[in-house]
Enzyme design. Sequence first.
Site, PDB file in Angstrom:
ATOM      1  N   TYR A   1       0.804  -1.222   0.000  1.00  9.34           N
ATOM      2  CA  TYR A   1       0.000   0.000   0.000  1.00  9.34           C
ATOM      3  C   TYR A   1       0.830   1.262   0.000  1.00  9.34           C
ATOM      4  CZ  TYR A   1      -3.758  -3.281   0.719  1.00  9.34           C
ATOM      5  OH  TYR A   1      -4.627  -4.328   0.563  1.00  9.34           O
ATOM      6  N   PHE A   2       2.163   1.071   0.062  1.00  6.46           N
ATOM      7  CA  PHE A   2       3.048   2.225  -0.140  1.00  6.46           C
ATOM      8  C   PHE A   2       4.089   1.825  -1.175  1.00  6.46           C
ATOM      9  CE2 PHE A   2       3.006   6.422   1.098  1.00  6.46           C
ATOM     10  CZ  PHE A   2       4.292   6.944   1.211  1.00  6.46           C
TER      11      PHE A   2
ATOM     12  N   GLY B   1      -1.065  13.751   2.567  1.00  2.71           N
ATOM     13  CA  GLY B   1      -1.247  14.007   1.136  1.00  2.71           C
ATOM     14  C   GLY B   1       0.033  14.152   0.350  1.00  2.71           C
TER      15      GLY B   1
ATOM     16  N   ASP C   1      -8.308   0.486  -3.978  1.00  2.00           N
ATOM     17  CA  ASP C   1      -7.981   0.878  -2.605  1.00  2.00           C
ATOM     18  C   ASP C   1      -8.294   2.366  -2.393  1.00  2.00           C
ATOM     19  OD1 ASP C   1      -6.319   0.424  -0.098  1.00  2.00           O
ATOM     20  OD2 ASP C   1      -5.297   2.139  -0.997  1.00  2.00           O
TER      21      ASP C   1
ATOM     22  N   GLU D   1     -13.095   0.191  -2.116  1.00  2.00           N
ATOM     23  CA  GLU D   1     -13.009   0.259  -0.658  1.00  2.00           C
ATOM     24  C   GLU D   1     -13.300   1.693  -0.234  1.00  2.00           C
ATOM     25  OE1 GLU D   1      -9.607   1.224   1.027  1.00  2.00           O
ATOM     26  OE2 GLU D   1      -9.953   0.423   3.020  1.00  2.00           O
TER      27      GLU D   1
ATOM     28  N   HIS E   1      -7.921  -7.107   6.226  1.00  2.00           N
ATOM     29  CA  HIS E   1      -6.557  -6.954   6.753  1.00  2.00           C
ATOM     30  C   HIS E   1      -6.374  -5.668   7.558  1.00  2.00           C
ATOM     31  CE1 HIS E   1      -6.839  -4.560   3.195  1.00  2.00           C
ATOM     32  NE2 HIS E   1      -5.729  -3.940   3.526  1.00  2.00           N
TER      33      HIS E   1
ATOM     34  N   GLN F   1      -3.452  -5.321  12.268  1.00  2.00           N
ATOM     35  CA  GLN F   1      -3.844  -3.942  12.564  1.00  2.00           C
ATOM     36  C   GLN F   1      -5.069  -3.861  13.478  1.00  2.00           C
ATOM     37  OE1 GLN F   1      -3.140  -1.089   9.095  1.00  2.00           O
ATOM     38  NE2 GLN F   1      -3.854  -2.933   8.055  1.00  2.00           N
TER      39      GLN F   1
HETATM   40  O1  7SA Z   1     -10.989   3.435  13.529  1.00  2.00           O
HETATM   41  C1  7SA Z   1     -11.653   2.401  12.864  1.00  2.00           C
HETATM   42  C2  7SA Z   1     -13.118   2.730  12.721  1.00  2.00           C
HETATM   43  O2  7SA Z   1     -13.716   2.835  14.007  1.00  2.00           O
HETATM   44  C3  7SA Z   1     -15.157   2.975  13.924  1.00  2.00           C
HETATM   45  O3  7SA Z   1     -15.695   3.055  15.224  1.00  2.00           O
HETATM   46  C4  7SA Z   1     -13.344   4.031  11.976  1.00  2.00           C
HETATM   47  C5  7SA Z   1     -14.856   4.183  11.773  1.00  2.00           C
HETATM   48  O4  7SA Z   1     -15.166   5.367  11.054  1.00  2.00           O
HETATM   49  C6  7SA Z   1     -15.542   4.206  13.124  1.00  2.00           C
HETATM   50  O5  7SA Z   1     -16.965   4.253  12.952  1.00  2.00           O
HETATM   51  O6  7SA Z   1     -12.687   4.011  10.694  1.00  2.00           O
HETATM   52  C7  7SA Z   1     -11.749   5.094  10.588  1.00  2.00           C
HETATM   53  O7  7SA Z   1     -10.414   4.575  10.570  1.00  2.00           O
HETATM   54  C8  7SA Z   1     -10.088   3.820   9.407  1.00  2.00           C
HETATM   55  C9  7SA Z   1      -8.706   3.235   9.581  1.00  2.00           C
HETATM   56  O8  7SA Z   1      -7.757   4.249   9.659  1.00  2.00           O
HETATM   57  C10 7SA Z   1     -10.190   4.730   8.180  1.00  2.00           C
HETATM   58  C11 7SA Z   1     -11.646   5.179   8.077  1.00  2.00           C
HETATM   59  O9  7SA Z   1     -11.763   6.060   6.961  1.00  2.00           O
HETATM   60  C12 7SA Z   1     -12.087   5.884   9.324  1.00  2.00           C
HETATM   61  O10 7SA Z   1     -13.480   6.081   9.258  1.00  2.00           O
HETATM   62  O11 7SA Z   1      -9.858   4.018   6.988  1.00  2.00           O
HETATM   63  C13 7SA Z   1      -8.806   4.687   6.254  1.00  2.00           C
HETATM   64  O12 7SA Z   1      -7.587   3.989   6.530  1.00  2.00           O
HETATM   65  C14 7SA Z   1      -7.524   2.680   6.034  1.00  2.00           C
HETATM   66  C15 7SA Z   1      -6.218   2.065   6.468  1.00  2.00           C
HETATM   67  C16 7SA Z   1      -7.662   2.665   4.495  1.00  2.00           C
HETATM   68  C17 7SA Z   1      -9.020   3.285   4.187  1.00  2.00           C
HETATM   69  O13 7SA Z   1      -9.187   3.335   2.777  1.00  2.00           O
HETATM   70  C18 7SA Z   1      -9.123   4.659   4.767  1.00  2.00           C
HETATM   71  O14 7SA Z   1     -10.422   5.177   4.594  1.00  2.00           O
HETATM   72  N1  7SA Z   1      -7.563   1.336   3.957  1.00  2.00           N
HETATM   73  C19 7SA Z   1      -6.767   1.117   2.729  1.00  2.00           C
HETATM   74  C20 7SA Z   1      -5.737   2.175   2.471  1.00  2.00           C
HETATM   75  C21 7SA Z   1      -4.418   2.022   2.777  1.00  2.00           C
HETATM   76  C22 7SA Z   1      -3.451   3.004   2.241  1.00  2.00           C
HETATM   77  O15 7SA Z   1      -3.231   2.645   0.905  1.00  2.00           O
HETATM   78  C23 7SA Z   1      -3.880   0.848   3.490  1.00  2.00           C
HETATM   79  O16 7SA Z   1      -3.213   1.373   4.672  1.00  2.00           O
HETATM   80  C24 7SA Z   1      -4.984  -0.160   3.884  1.00  2.00           C
HETATM   81  O17 7SA Z   1      -4.420  -1.424   4.115  1.00  2.00           O
HETATM   82  C25 7SA Z   1      -6.029  -0.211   2.777  1.00  2.00           C
HETATM   83  O18 7SA Z   1      -6.951  -1.252   3.006  1.00  2.00           O
HETATM   84  O19 7SA Z   1       2.086  10.464   2.676  1.00  2.00           O
HETATM   85  C26 7SA Z   1       3.422  10.279   3.051  1.00  2.00           C
HETATM   86  C27 7SA Z   1       3.411   9.857   4.459  1.00  2.00           C
HETATM   87  C28 7SA Z   1       2.894  10.828   5.417  1.00  2.00           C
HETATM   88  O20 7SA Z   1       1.647  11.322   4.948  1.00  2.00           O
HETATM   89  C29 7SA Z   1       2.657  10.226   6.789  1.00  2.00           C
HETATM   90  O21 7SA Z   1       2.620  11.288   7.719  1.00  2.00           O
HETATM   91  C30 7SA Z   1       3.759   9.257   7.144  1.00  2.00           C
HETATM   92  O22 7SA Z   1       3.524   8.734   8.448  1.00  2.00           O
HETATM   93  C31 7SA Z   1       3.868   8.632   4.813  1.00  2.00           C
HETATM   94  C32 7SA Z   1       3.781   8.121   6.177  1.00  2.00           C
HETATM   95  N2  7SA Z   1       2.573   7.369   6.371  1.00  2.00           N
HETATM   96  C33 7SA Z   1       2.765   5.990   6.792  1.00  2.00           C
HETATM   97  C34 7SA Z   1       1.682   5.660   7.830  1.00  2.00           C
HETATM   98  O23 7SA Z   1       1.887   6.482   8.950  1.00  2.00           O
HETATM   99  C35 7SA Z   1       1.783   4.206   8.222  1.00  2.00           C
HETATM  100  O24 7SA Z   1       0.695   3.890   9.088  1.00  2.00           O
HETATM  101  C36 7SA Z   1       2.613   5.039   5.605  1.00  2.00           C
HETATM  102  C37 7SA Z   1       3.696   5.233   4.584  1.00  2.00           C
HETATM  103  O25 7SA Z   1       2.677   3.700   6.045  1.00  2.00           O
HETATM  104  C38 7SA Z   1       1.703   3.322   7.015  1.00  2.00           C
HETATM  105  O26 7SA Z   1       0.429   3.451   6.431  1.00  2.00           O
HETATM  106  C39 7SA Z   1      -0.153   2.151   6.207  1.00  2.00           C
HETATM  107  C40 7SA Z   1      -1.499   2.059   6.916  1.00  2.00           C
HETATM  108  O27 7SA Z   1      -1.269   2.197   8.306  1.00  2.00           O
HETATM  109  C41 7SA Z   1      -2.099   0.695   6.655  1.00  2.00           C
HETATM  110  O28 7SA Z   1      -3.381   0.630   7.236  1.00  2.00           O
HETATM  111  C42 7SA Z   1      -0.416   1.972   4.711  1.00  2.00           C
HETATM  112  C43 7SA Z   1       0.869   2.079   3.896  1.00  2.00           C
HETATM  113  O29 7SA Z   1       1.772   1.080   4.303  1.00  2.00           O
HETATM  114  O30 7SA Z   1      -0.992   0.684   4.499  1.00  2.00           O
HETATM  115  C44 7SA Z   1      -2.243   0.474   5.152  1.00  2.00           C
END
Ligand code: 7SA
Length: 531
Positions: free
Chosen positions: A98-99, A175, A209, A235, A309, A321
Site C-alpha cells: 500500500y506504499f 497528502g 484501494d 473500498e 486486513h 492492525q
Molecule cells: O478506527 C476504525 C473505525 O472505528 C469505527 O468506530 C473508523 C470508523 O469510522 C468508526 O466508525 O474508521 C476510521 O479509521 C479507518 C482506519 O484508519 C479509516 C476510516 O476512513 C475511518 O473512518 O480508513 C482509512 O484507513 C484505512 C487504512 C484505508 C481506508 O481506505 C481509509 O479510509 N484502507 C486502505 C488504504 C491504505 C493506504 O493505501 C492501506 O493502509 C490499507 O491497508 C487499505 O486497506 O504520505 C506520506 C506519508 C505521510 O503522509 C505520513 O505522515 C507518514 O507517516 C507517509 C507516512 N505514512 C505511513 C503511515 O503512517 C503508516 O501507518 C505510511 C507510509 O505507512 C503506514 O500506512 C499504512 C497504513 O497504516 C495501513 O493501514 C499503509 C501504507 O503502508 O498501508 C495500510
Amino acid sequence: MKRSLLYYAAAAAACLLASLANAAAPTVRNGGGEDIILQGFHWNSSRNSPQKWYEVLTRMAPAIGQDGFSKIWLPPPWTDQSSWSDPAKGTSGGGEGYFWHDFDKNSQYGTDAQLKQAVAALTSAGVQAVYDVVPNHKNDKLPATLVRWPRGYKLWRDDCTAPAQCDEGDPFMNGLADLNTASPEVSPRFMQEFRNLRDNYAAKGLRFDFVRGYTPERVDLWMKDFNDQAFCVGELWKSPGEYPATDWRNQASWQDALKDWADRSHCAVFDFALKERLQNGGVADWRHGLNGNPEAAWRQTAVTFVDNHDTGYSPGQYGGQHHWALPDPLRNLAYTYILLSPGTPTVYWPDMYDWGRGDLIRKLIKLRKDAGIKADSPIRFQAQYSGLVAATEGSRQQVLLALDSDLSKVPEGFTPVLDADGQRIRVWLAAPATPGAATTLHCDNVRPGPGQAVFAVGAPLALGAWDPAHAIALQPGTQNRWSGTVSLATQQSIEWKCLIRSLSNVNEVYWQGDPNNRVVPGATAESVGSF
Ligand code: 7SA
Ligand code: CA
C-alpha cells in the site's frame, strides 16, 4: 423514395445490436452475482517465512478451488520497500503493497515468476484473480524505473498552489504521497498497467484501494478501458461524519454514500454499512446492511465481509492492525449471515485457513451454492422474533436462518440443515417461496381488556407459525375491528386465527374459535376472522 427491404433489415439489426449492447452494459460490475470471494492475504502475509506468500498461494490453490471460492482478492502486486514505525503505538510495518513505489512485480510477497505461478495454479483451480490496486498515492522516496513522475507538472497533489486542483479526492495521511489521478500523464499510465495485469497476470477484476482519494467516475473510466464487464469493487471506508458538513453524505446513511459511489463507478462496493451494524448493532440490526436493502439494485452492489486486513486481526506480528475487529463470539454468526444472504460474500483468509472456522464456512458455501443464492436474491426479515430471522430466496431453495433467536416453531416444509454454536446458529431449507402479496387481515367483534391487544397468528412464518408469542400485532380500527397488513406467499391457501393476548404475558392468550380463517394471498387482498 421507396426503401429497399435491405434497408429495413439493416435497421432492425442495428436496433437488435443496440439493445443487446444495452443489455450487456452492466448496471454494476459485480461479476454476475454468483461469486464467492476469498481475501487471499492478511496484514502479515508479506512477512511470511520461510515460504514467500505467492508460494503459499500456489500450494493452497487446489484447496481454495475445492472450498468453493470463485475469485481471490490478491494483495497489491507492485513493489513496496517502505518501512515505518509508530513509537507511540509501538508498531511498525511497510512492504504490504500500500506504499508501493514501482509497478515492478518483484515484491515482499514473492517474485514476478512466483506471482505468475500462483495465478496459474489458482486459474486452473477455477479461481479468478482480482488484484488490489492503489492509484491514490505512491512512495516517491524510492527510485522507480517503470513509473517515473518527477515532481512538477501537477502530477502530484502537493504540486499545485491549491492542492484541490491536483486531487480528485481525499489525501492519504498528509497528502504528500498523493498523485493527481486526473493528470493526463497519471490516469493513462494506470490504464496501461491495468491492461498489463489483464494481459500478462490473468487479472479478471480489480479491488480499488482508498477510493475516497479519487473520483468514482475515474474508476469507471479505468474499468471501461480494462474490461467493461469485469468485476470491480471499491473500498470506500468513510463514515458519514467524515464528509464535510455541507456534503449531503454527512447527513445520509452509510448505505446511501456506498450506493452513490457504486452508481457513479458502476463497481461493487465493500458493505461497510453492514460492517458498521456488525460492530455497533445487535444481531437483529444486521438486516440494515447494504446487502439487506429492500431493493435488488442496492443489494447487488454489496460485497459483504466480516473483517479484512485493516479491520481484523492477522496471524503474526502485533496480531495485525485490528482497527475494527468483530469479537470472536459473533464471527460464526456473521459468516452464516453473509454466506446465506444477498450481496457477494468475502471470506477473510485467517478465518478460513488459520483459526479453524473453515469447516463451518465450507458448509455455508455449499448451502449457498445448492440453494442458488445470488447477490440480488430477495431476503425477508421477520422482525417479530428476537435476534435475526431471515428467509433468503435462492433460485433453487429458500434458506431460513435464525441467529441468536427465540424462533421455536417453523412452518411445515422446512427441513433443518445446520445447528451450530450451541443453537445460536440454525438454518432450514424449503422449496422456493412463491412471490409475496400484501394481505390485510381483519379481526371483528374483539374486545381486548386493559393490557391486552389483538394479534393474527397462523401457519406461515410471517404469522408466527402458530406460535402466539410471535403473532403479528393488529391495529385498532372502528366498530371493534382490528386490522393489519402482511406480505404472504401467494398460490396457496393460508390458515390463520385472531388472538387476544396480554401485552405483558405472552402465555395469556384467548383464541378465536374454530374453524380457522382461510385466505389465498394474491387471489384476495383481505381476510376476516371474528370472535
Ligand atoms: O478506527 C476504525 C473505525 O472505528 C469505527 O468506530 C473508523 C470508523 O469510522 C468508526 O466508525 O474508521 C476510521 O479509521 C479507518 C482506519 O484508519 C479509516 C476510516 O476512513 C475511518 O473512518 O480508513 C482509512 O484507513 C484505512 C487504512 C484505508 C481506508 O481506505 C481509509 O479510509 N484502507 C486502505 C488504504 C491504505 C493506504 O493505501 C492501506 O493502509 C490499507 O491497508 C487499505 O486497506 O504520505 C506520506 C506519508 C505521510 O503522509 C505520513 O505522515 C507518514 O507517516 C507517509 C507516512 N505514512 C505511513 C503511515 O503512517 C503508516 O501507518 C505510511 C507510509 O505507512 C503506514 O500506512 C499504512 C497504513 O497504516 C495501513 O493501514 C499503509 C501504507 O503502508 O498501508 C495500510
Ligand atoms: Ca487523493
